[in-house]
Design an enzyme around this catalytic site. Structure first.
Site, short mmCIF file in Angstrom:
data_model
loop_
_atom_site.label_atom_id
_atom_site.label_comp_id
_atom_site.label_asym_id
_atom_site.label_seq_id
_atom_site.Cartn_x
_atom_site.Cartn_y
_atom_site.Cartn_z
N TYR A 28 -21.53 -8.50 -16.19
CA TYR A 28 -22.02 -9.81 -16.57
C TYR A 28 -22.66 -9.72 -18.17
CZ TYR A 28 -26.23 -7.51 -14.54
OH TYR A 28 -27.08 -6.65 -14.26
N CYS A 85 -24.00 5.41 27.20
CA CYS A 85 -23.55 5.61 28.49
C CYS A 85 -22.81 6.91 28.46
CB CYS A 85 -22.35 4.40 28.68
SG CYS A 85 -21.51 4.79 30.24
N CYS A 89 -25.64 2.34 32.93
CA CYS A 89 -24.94 1.64 32.34
C CYS A 89 -24.23 0.28 32.98
CB CYS A 89 -23.64 2.22 31.81
SG CYS A 89 -22.25 1.28 31.07
N LYS A 108 -28.46 -18.73 -18.74
CA LYS A 108 -28.62 -17.81 -19.84
C LYS A 108 -28.18 -18.94 -21.05
CE LYS A 108 -26.84 -13.66 -17.90
NZ LYS A 108 -25.67 -12.79 -17.60
N LYS A 148 -26.22 -15.09 -9.27
CA LYS A 148 -26.79 -13.67 -9.47
C LYS A 148 -26.68 -12.75 -8.31
CE LYS A 148 -31.74 -12.26 -10.29
NZ LYS A 148 -31.71 -11.14 -9.03
N CYS A 205 -20.76 0.38 34.14
CA CYS A 205 -20.04 1.49 34.94
C CYS A 205 -21.15 1.89 35.72
CB CYS A 205 -19.43 2.34 34.26
SG CYS A 205 -20.25 3.54 33.38
N CYS A 216 -15.91 5.09 31.45
CA CYS A 216 -16.64 3.69 31.49
C CYS A 216 -15.57 2.37 31.14
CB CYS A 216 -17.89 3.50 30.74
SG CYS A 216 -18.41 1.87 30.43
N ASP A 246 -26.32 -10.06 -5.56
CA ASP A 246 -27.46 -9.24 -5.12
C ASP A 246 -26.79 -7.80 -4.78
OD1 ASP A 246 -29.73 -8.66 -4.09
OD2 ASP A 246 -29.78 -9.78 -2.21
N ASP A 262 0.71 4.35 -2.51
CA ASP A 262 0.59 5.40 -2.07
C ASP A 262 1.74 6.55 -2.62
OD1 ASP A 262 -1.54 4.78 -0.58
OD2 ASP A 262 -0.70 5.00 1.12
N LYS A 279 -34.10 -18.55 -8.02
CA LYS A 279 -34.05 -17.75 -6.93
C LYS A 279 -33.78 -18.80 -5.57
CE LYS A 279 -34.74 -13.72 -6.50
NZ LYS A 279 -35.32 -12.33 -6.99
N GLU A 318 -24.45 -18.51 -14.13
CA GLU A 318 -23.68 -17.70 -13.44
C GLU A 318 -24.22 -17.23 -12.04
OE1 GLU A 318 -24.29 -13.57 -15.93
OE2 GLU A 318 -22.69 -15.10 -16.83
N ASP A 364 0.90 -1.30 -0.05
CA ASP A 364 -0.02 0.10 -0.10
C ASP A 364 0.84 1.32 -0.10
OD1 ASP A 364 -2.17 -1.66 0.14
OD2 ASP A 364 -2.80 -1.20 2.06
N ALA A 365 1.85 1.29 1.06
CA ALA A 365 2.90 2.39 0.79
C ALA A 365 3.48 2.66 -0.45
CB ALA A 365 3.96 1.92 2.05
N GLN A 366 4.03 1.66 -1.21
CA GLN A 366 4.26 1.91 -2.40
C GLN A 366 3.43 2.42 -3.36
OE1 GLN A 366 5.79 -2.30 -2.85
NE2 GLN A 366 7.85 -1.84 -2.58
N GLU A 410 -23.22 -5.61 -11.94
CA GLU A 410 -23.89 -5.37 -10.65
C GLU A 410 -22.92 -4.89 -9.78
OE1 GLU A 410 -26.99 -6.52 -10.81
OE2 GLU A 410 -27.70 -6.77 -8.74
N ARG A 427 -29.82 1.40 -13.42
CA ARG A 427 -30.90 0.57 -14.41
C ARG A 427 -32.38 1.51 -14.46
NH1 ARG A 427 -34.63 -4.17 -15.06
NH2 ARG A 427 -35.72 -3.67 -13.27
S1 IVH Z 1 -28.27 -10.74 -16.66
C1 IVH Z 1 -31.37 -9.41 -19.62
N1 IVH Z 1 -26.58 -11.61 -14.77
O1 IVH Z 1 -30.37 -9.41 -11.52
C2 IVH Z 1 -30.66 -9.99 -18.57
N2 IVH Z 1 -28.28 -10.27 -14.19
O2 IVH Z 1 -33.73 -9.53 -12.48
C3 IVH Z 1 -29.92 -8.78 -17.70
N3 IVH Z 1 -28.07 -9.79 -11.95
O3 IVH Z 1 -31.17 -6.37 -12.93
C4 IVH Z 1 -29.46 -9.40 -16.31
N4 IVH Z 1 -26.37 -11.23 -11.23
O4 IVH Z 1 -29.61 -6.41 -11.68
C5 IVH Z 1 -27.66 -10.65 -15.06
N5 IVH Z 1 -25.03 -12.61 -13.39
C6 IVH Z 1 -26.15 -11.92 -13.73
C7 IVH Z 1 -26.47 -10.93 -12.66
C8 IVH Z 1 -27.77 -10.04 -13.05
C9 IVH Z 1 -27.30 -10.14 -10.61
C10 IVH Z 1 -29.20 -8.67 -11.39
C11 IVH Z 1 -29.43 -7.53 -12.32
C12 IVH Z 1 -30.81 -7.67 -13.31
C13 IVH Z 1 -31.60 -8.51 -12.21
C14 IVH Z 1 -32.57 -9.22 -12.93
#
Ligand code: IVH
Length: 674
Positions: free
Chosen positions: A226, A429, A411, A293, A118, A414, A434, A120, A40, A317, A116, A36-38, A174, A139
């Site tokens: 993605y 507190c 507290c 996909k 998903k 203390c 304390c 969050d 910086d 899901k 792949e 990190d120092a390098q 994402e 989006r």
């Molecule tokens: S593809 C047309 N791939 O999930 C397809 N989405 O409900 C476009 N998300 O709005 C999305 N990981 O925010 C895709 N590996 C992934 C994802 C991903 C998370 C989210 C994304 C999208 C929502 C779909």
């Protein structure tokens, strides 16, 4: 293009490339090759040059990630290709149904899937023109989003410049907050009595929609890209499948999630989903499902999309992981800043792969809103897959024997009065001395981002406080071997190691000490900024509010907190005691003693006009690298840096046989890695 600036332009360009390389290694590949120092030091060199030659500044410079000023609101952005969402599948049957539709849509053609994670977080779009990041957007409705370019630029895993200058590229990805950062952010917010984020996704969204990019910059967000929205590229063929797209995006320097796989049929897809249902808890970020996909892009277009979502993709899901249990009791604990936090003690139960026997209740408002009582039957889950929380009370199980919880008036550690400051959700507190706060304060002082004292964890700190050996952090530096050896669990070796680790921490760079002091609102980043600006803790002690807020990224809240902290006589005398113990309170020592900069221990003399660096800048550069600048040449001089029209110092250097170097050599020395 002034001929005289061509050199400096090249130097700047080279520095930028080098810094971006290290950014890429650190944030995208997760495999840094310098400290990190390098890093910086490289950045300091670049910033120095850019401030001297402001006309050479470009928006893709790595120094410009946090440049923007707070704005009034976000501009609206029209997405050229709509950002659709994905239909959900909640079980094997839904996945098989999706597969039947795909097969029907493609006639009898063979096809593959890519599966792949998903992630969050929050979907964003990034637009690169000629390889330079020009726009980032949320989006939004799918058709239009908000322009959050300035905020996205602060995310280090988003390249400001692609590895290849593609004519036009719009990618989707994402943005997310790692679980650890989410937990830490909420912990800090809780201490300050601020509202909590329910999960990492809300935390990421809240951080991205900040009008002030400096706030976003402090939030440790990251991205996984993605997919491609638009790509225009002369003379080169674009990928024809989703898996090839991911490879291509990766080759451009974009961060791709490595957990993706080609599946030949829906059976393989289903097993993949099962595997991750169990494995997801171990990931450092939260996922809420698996995206499936169709791999070939031609087949994706054949299948097309409905108004809302593509027919070639589906999101499996995961079911939410919850469990039922009983609240046996509610206890409170005191944090470092005196915040009193209630915790529910539960009958042990398994959630998301681990046994849970307590859940944080955060504060009294939350207990009242959810009407949680001792004896209640409740549903619990893990926020961000990590923090056990009570989701709701099962009212139908109420017997009438449940007890309502009230905050203790005193507290528990203390006995001092407990108050709820106006506008805060936390109770605190008020006891300045304390022991619970002392304990937490000491643990913080010794912790990794702070003074980093090996062997001084919570258990040892507790022992030291209980034995009456430590009443504040400065007492640590008085501890002797004899005192430690009298304590349980300490042997010769461990006692020696601890005494040495404490002594070594005196040499820590200043920003660590500032962070370690535990000033409210002063996190690691603010501590660095303050150390860089003031250079000496004694200057920070007397800093005025106006000077503090003049430091970039330091807002009124931090400034006020520093002023209040430094006004308190107890705190001032604590700092004086630390200084008396020999704890480092200046910035230079970070390079000479702690880090051993590339010029550590070297003395340099400047003479003549340097090609690019002004004298003050050259001096600062040398000092930041740990060197000293002297005004006259002697046998002790290590280098004489010679520019145009040098004075007699040059002749003296030649006479004494001292190394004579030019500005280029100086840059090489400064950048040489330890
Ligand atoms: S593809 C047309 N791939 O999930 C397809 N989405 O409900 C476009 N998300 O709005 C999305 N990981 O925010 C895709 N590996 C992934 C994802 C991903 C998370 C989210 C994304 C999208 C929502 C779909």
């Amino acid at each position: 293009m002034g001929g005289g600036h061509e050199d400096i332009r090249q130097t700047i360009d080279q520095l930028r490339r080098e810094i971006e390389q290290h950014n890429y290694r650190y944030y995208v590949l997760d495999a840094p090759t310098i400290t990190d120092a390098q890093y910086d030091r490289l950045m300091a060199g670049l910033q120095q040059l850019e401030s001297e030659y402001p006309f050479l500044l470009t928006p893709d410079s790595p120094s410009q990630r946090v440049g923007g000023k707070p704005r009034e609101g976000f501009a609206t952005v029209q997405h050229t290709v709509p950002m659709l969402s994905i239909a959900n599948a909640f079980g094997d049957a839904d996945l098989k149904e999706f597969d039947r539709r795909v097969r029907g849509g493609l006639g009898n053609e063979p096809y593959n899937y890519v599966v792949e994670l998903k992630i969050d977080g929050l979907a964003v779009s990034l637009t690169y023109q000629d390889g330079i990041l020009v726009r980032g957007a949320t989006r939004g409705s799918g058709a239009t989003g908000e322009d959050i370019t300035a905020n996205l630029r602060t995310i280090r895993s988003i390249p400001l410049r692609l590895h290849k200058p593609v004519d036009l590229l719009e990618v989707r990805g994402e943005v997310y907050m790692p679980k650890e950062s989410f937990v830490e952010l909420n912990r800090r917010r809780e201490e300050r009595g601020e509202l909590l984020f329910a999960n990492p996704r809300n935390a990421a969204a809240g951080s991205l929609r900040q009008l002030d990019p400096a706030v976003t910059a402090g939030r440790n967000l990251s991205i996984f890209v993605y997919g491609i929205g638009t790509a225009e590229l002369d003379g080169e063929r674009l990928p024809n499948s989703h898996s090839a797209s991911l490879k291509w995006l990766e080759s451009l320097g974009l961060r791709i999630n490595t957990y993706h796989q080609l599946c030949r049929d829906i059976g393989e897809v289903i097993s993949y989903c099962r595997i991750w249902q169990d494995k997801k808890a171990a990931l450092p970020y939260q996922i809420d499902g698996i995206v499936v996909k169709v791999n070939l892009l031609a087949q994706q277009s054949t299948l097309g999309a409905t108004m809302k979502s593509p027919r070639w993709a589906i999101a499996f899901k995961f079911p939410p992981e919850q469990a039922q249990t009983t609240v046996r009791d509610i206890m409170v604990s005191v944090g470092r800043t005196g915040a009193i936090t209630p915790t529910a003690l539960l009958d042990p139960v398994t959630v998301a792969g681990s046994t849970v026997s307590r859940a944080t209740l955060h504060n009294l408002d939350i207990i009242r809103d959810k009407d949680i009582r001792i004896g209640d039957r409740v549903i619990i889950h893990k926020a961000g897959d990590v923090i056990p929380e009570v989701v709701e009370v099962l009212m139908e199980h109420r017997t009438g024997a449940e007890k309502i919880f009230s905050m203790p008036a005193e507290c528990p550690a203390c006995g001092a009065e407990v108050v709820r400051p106006s506008g805060e959700s936390a109770h605190r507190c008020t006891g300045a001395a304390c022991p619970a706060q002392l304990l937490e304060g000491l643990i913080h002082f010794a912790s990794r981002g702070a003074m980093d004292i090996d062997g001084l964890g919570p258990a040892v700190v507790t022992q030291l406080v209980e034995a009456g050996l430590v009443k504040d952090v400065s007492d640590l530096y008085n501890l002797t071997l004899e005192q430690l050896l009298k304590l349980e669990r300490f042997a010769d070796k461990s006692a020696e190691n601890l005494v040495r680790a404490i002594a070594d921490s005196k040499e820590n760079p200043l920003h660590r000490l500032i962070f370690a002091l535990g000033i409210r609102h002063v996190g690691e980043r603010a501590a660095r900024l303050l150390a860089d600006h003031f250079g000496d803790l004694r200057r920070l002690m007397d800093a005025r509010f106006e000077e503090l807020t003049s430091v970039s990224e330091i807002g009124p809240k931090i400034a006020e907190s520093v002023v209040n902290f430094m006004r308190e006589p107890q705190n001032r005398s604590l700092i004086e005691r630390l200084i008396a113990q020999g704890v480092n309170v200046v910035v230079e020592a970070a390079f000479t003693a702690g880090y051993g900069g590339p010029l550590a221990g070297k003395t340099l003399v400047l003479t003549g006009t340097l090609a690019t660096l002004k004298r003050e800048a050259a001096k600062e550069l040398i000092e930041k690298a740990g060197g000293k600048v002297a005004s006259s040449v002697s046998k002790k001089t290590d280098y004489v840096v010679v520019g145009e029209d040098p004075g007699s110092k040059y002749e003296k250097a030649v006479k004494l046989g001292v190394a004579v170097i030019g500005e280029d050599d100086l840059w090489d020395l400064v950048r040489s890695h330890d």
